[in-house]
Enzyme design. Sequence first.
Site, PDB file in Angstrom:
ATOM      1  N   ASN A 112       0.866  -1.191   0.000  1.00 20.93           N
ATOM      2  CA  ASN A 112       0.000   0.000   0.000  1.00 20.93           C
ATOM      3  C   ASN A 112       0.898   1.234   0.000  1.00 20.93           C
ATOM      4  O   ASN A 112       1.411   1.641   1.028  1.00 20.93           O
ATOM      5  CB  ASN A 112      -0.890  -0.016   1.254  1.00 20.93           C
ATOM      6  CG  ASN A 112      -1.760   1.221   1.346  1.00 20.93           C
ATOM      7  OD1 ASN A 112      -1.862   1.996   0.390  1.00 20.93           O
ATOM      8  ND2 ASN A 112      -2.382   1.424   2.499  1.00 20.93           N
ATOM      9  N   TRP A 113       1.075   1.801  -1.189  1.00 18.31           N
ATOM     10  CA  TRP A 113       1.989   2.953  -1.311  1.00 18.31           C
ATOM     11  C   TRP A 113       1.384   4.229  -0.730  1.00 18.31           C
ATOM     12  O   TRP A 113       2.080   5.242  -0.615  1.00 18.31           O
ATOM     13  CB  TRP A 113       2.327   3.184  -2.776  1.00 18.31           C
ATOM     14  CG  TRP A 113       3.254   2.161  -3.364  1.00 18.31           C
ATOM     15  CD1 TRP A 113       3.741   1.024  -2.751  1.00 18.31           C
ATOM     16  CD2 TRP A 113       3.815   2.168  -4.683  1.00 18.31           C
ATOM     17  NE1 TRP A 113       4.554   0.342  -3.608  1.00 18.31           N
ATOM     18  CE2 TRP A 113       4.621   1.008  -4.799  1.00 18.31           C
ATOM     19  CE3 TRP A 113       3.713   3.039  -5.760  1.00 18.31           C
ATOM     20  CZ2 TRP A 113       5.328   0.712  -5.963  1.00 18.31           C
ATOM     21  CZ3 TRP A 113       4.405   2.737  -6.930  1.00 18.31           C
ATOM     22  CH2 TRP A 113       5.209   1.592  -7.017  1.00 18.31           C
ATOM     23  N   HIS A 160      -9.871   1.456   4.284  1.00 16.25           N
ATOM     24  CA  HIS A 160      -8.625   1.719   5.021  1.00 16.25           C
ATOM     25  C   HIS A 160      -8.899   2.747   6.115  1.00 16.25           C
ATOM     26  O   HIS A 160      -9.703   3.671   5.928  1.00 16.25           O
ATOM     27  CB  HIS A 160      -7.545   2.231   4.057  1.00 16.25           C
ATOM     28  CG  HIS A 160      -6.195   2.252   4.696  1.00 16.25           C
ATOM     29  ND1 HIS A 160      -5.795   3.272   5.521  1.00 16.25           N
ATOM     30  CD2 HIS A 160      -5.181   1.352   4.677  1.00 16.25           C
ATOM     31  CE1 HIS A 160      -4.570   2.999   5.972  1.00 16.25           C
ATOM     32  NE2 HIS A 160      -4.180   1.840   5.464  1.00 16.25           N
ATOM     33  N   GLU A 185      -6.088  -4.664  10.664  1.00 15.42           N
ATOM     34  CA  GLU A 185      -5.150  -3.543  10.675  1.00 15.42           C
ATOM     35  C   GLU A 185      -5.506  -2.574  11.805  1.00 15.42           C
ATOM     36  O   GLU A 185      -6.230  -1.598  11.589  1.00 15.42           O
ATOM     37  CB  GLU A 185      -5.176  -2.844   9.316  1.00 15.42           C
ATOM     38  CG  GLU A 185      -4.032  -1.881   9.162  1.00 15.42           C
ATOM     39  CD  GLU A 185      -3.792  -1.491   7.708  1.00 15.42           C
ATOM     40  OE1 GLU A 185      -2.766  -1.892   7.170  1.00 15.42           O
ATOM     41  OE2 GLU A 185      -4.613  -0.780   7.146  1.00 15.42           O
ATOM     42  N   GLY A 204       1.847   2.747  10.840  1.00 18.79           N
ATOM     43  CA  GLY A 204       2.829   3.824  10.688  1.00 18.79           C
ATOM     44  C   GLY A 204       3.729   4.036  11.893  1.00 18.79           C
ATOM     45  O   GLY A 204       4.478   5.008  11.959  1.00 18.79           O
ATOM     46  N   SER A 232       2.680  -1.472  10.539  1.00 16.69           N
ATOM     47  CA  SER A 232       4.102  -1.478  10.884  1.00 16.69           C
ATOM     48  C   SER A 232       4.786  -2.820  10.669  1.00 16.69           C
ATOM     49  O   SER A 232       5.668  -3.208  11.442  1.00 16.69           O
ATOM     50  CB  SER A 232       4.308  -1.039  12.340  1.00 16.69           C
ATOM     51  OG  SER A 232       3.808   0.253  12.534  1.00 16.69           O
ATOM     52  N   GLY A 256       4.508   1.673   4.931  1.00 16.69           N
ATOM     53  CA  GLY A 256       5.815   2.330   4.874  1.00 16.69           C
ATOM     54  C   GLY A 256       6.930   1.480   4.295  1.00 16.69           C
ATOM     55  O   GLY A 256       7.691   1.932   3.424  1.00 16.69           O
TER      56      GLY A 256
HETATM   57  P1  PGA Z   1       2.264   0.758   7.730  1.00 17.59           P
HETATM   58  O1  PGA Z   1       0.893   0.953   6.960  1.00 17.59           O
HETATM   59  O2  PGA Z   1       2.838  -0.563   7.270  1.00 17.59           O
HETATM   60  O3  PGA Z   1       3.107   1.922   7.320  1.00 17.59           O
HETATM   61  O4  PGA Z   1       1.956   0.743   9.178  1.00 17.59           O
HETATM   62  C1  PGA Z   1       0.026  -0.107   6.702  1.00 17.59           C
HETATM   63  C2  PGA Z   1      -1.237   0.427   6.101  1.00 17.59           C
HETATM   64  O5  PGA Z   1      -1.713   1.506   6.520  1.00 17.59           O
HETATM   65  O6  PGA Z   1      -1.813  -0.209   5.200  1.00 17.59           O
END
Ligand code: PGA
Length: 261
Positions: A20-21, A104, A174, A180, A220, A242
């Site tokens: 997921n960019w 999301h 999630e 993040g 994360s 990320g």
């Molecule tokens: P993250 O994001 O790996 O940077 O925590 C995951 C996401 O929001 O899909």
Amino acid sequence: MAHVKNKAKKQKARFVIAANWKMNPETIDAAKALVRSTVRASREAKSVTTIICPPFPYLSIVKPQKNLYLGAQDAYFEERGAFTSAVSPVMLKSVGVTHVIIGHSERRAAGETNDVVAKKVRASLLAGLSVILCIGEDHRDTEGNYLAAIREQLKQSLVFTERAMLAKLLVVYEPVWAIGGREAVKSHDVHQAVIFIRKVLTELYPPEIVKSILILYGGSSNTGNAEDILKNGEVNGLLVGGASLLPEFKEMLRIADSLKK
Ligand code: PGA
């Protein structure tokens, strides 16, 4: 030796690793470079289903290949019409998109309700896209109230999804507080959440169908925790934010690949 035979017969399922960019990178040139390195890495990680979910303007630079798929980060629930800025699942399908992230937490934080999510899930599945449905609690408490939040969100998000549409549904656990940051949820807690999500799904659909729904973890994930979460979290893959923009994504794909050999 019966058990050996059984083991040999049992096909190991592939891991799904979705990148997921979000709203990255800033330019088409940087996106092209990122596509190149991700495509190379996915070719080496043959057993892994890799999905690149770039921002809309970069969709056309990703050429889907054998184990590499193209995902979008959102889709509207109408097919066409006066909905300025919206993009429909049918349009996405027509440009080669196979997957779409729906619900999301960053969309939900911008005002998207469960009702809207539920409509988007239905419209996307009906258009023939695979839906990567994100759910997760805002915070954890010690009394387990977060489980009620997950149940509510999951049920509400699937309120317009009939059982015949489930073949292309993936659910991502999630938790918002883990996105993040520097720390992911512990694999043991991921496993518990996966069991709980399957339990809630069986309150909605027949267990034999629920068994085949893929459940991913997001929040994360990185090279430091991918192996533990994939092995001990009992998930079918990861939604990576990320880290999918960094060289370490290649290593994550390698880890996922090596666990299936
Ligand atoms: P993250 O994001 O790996 O940077 O925590 C995951 C996401 O929001 O899909």
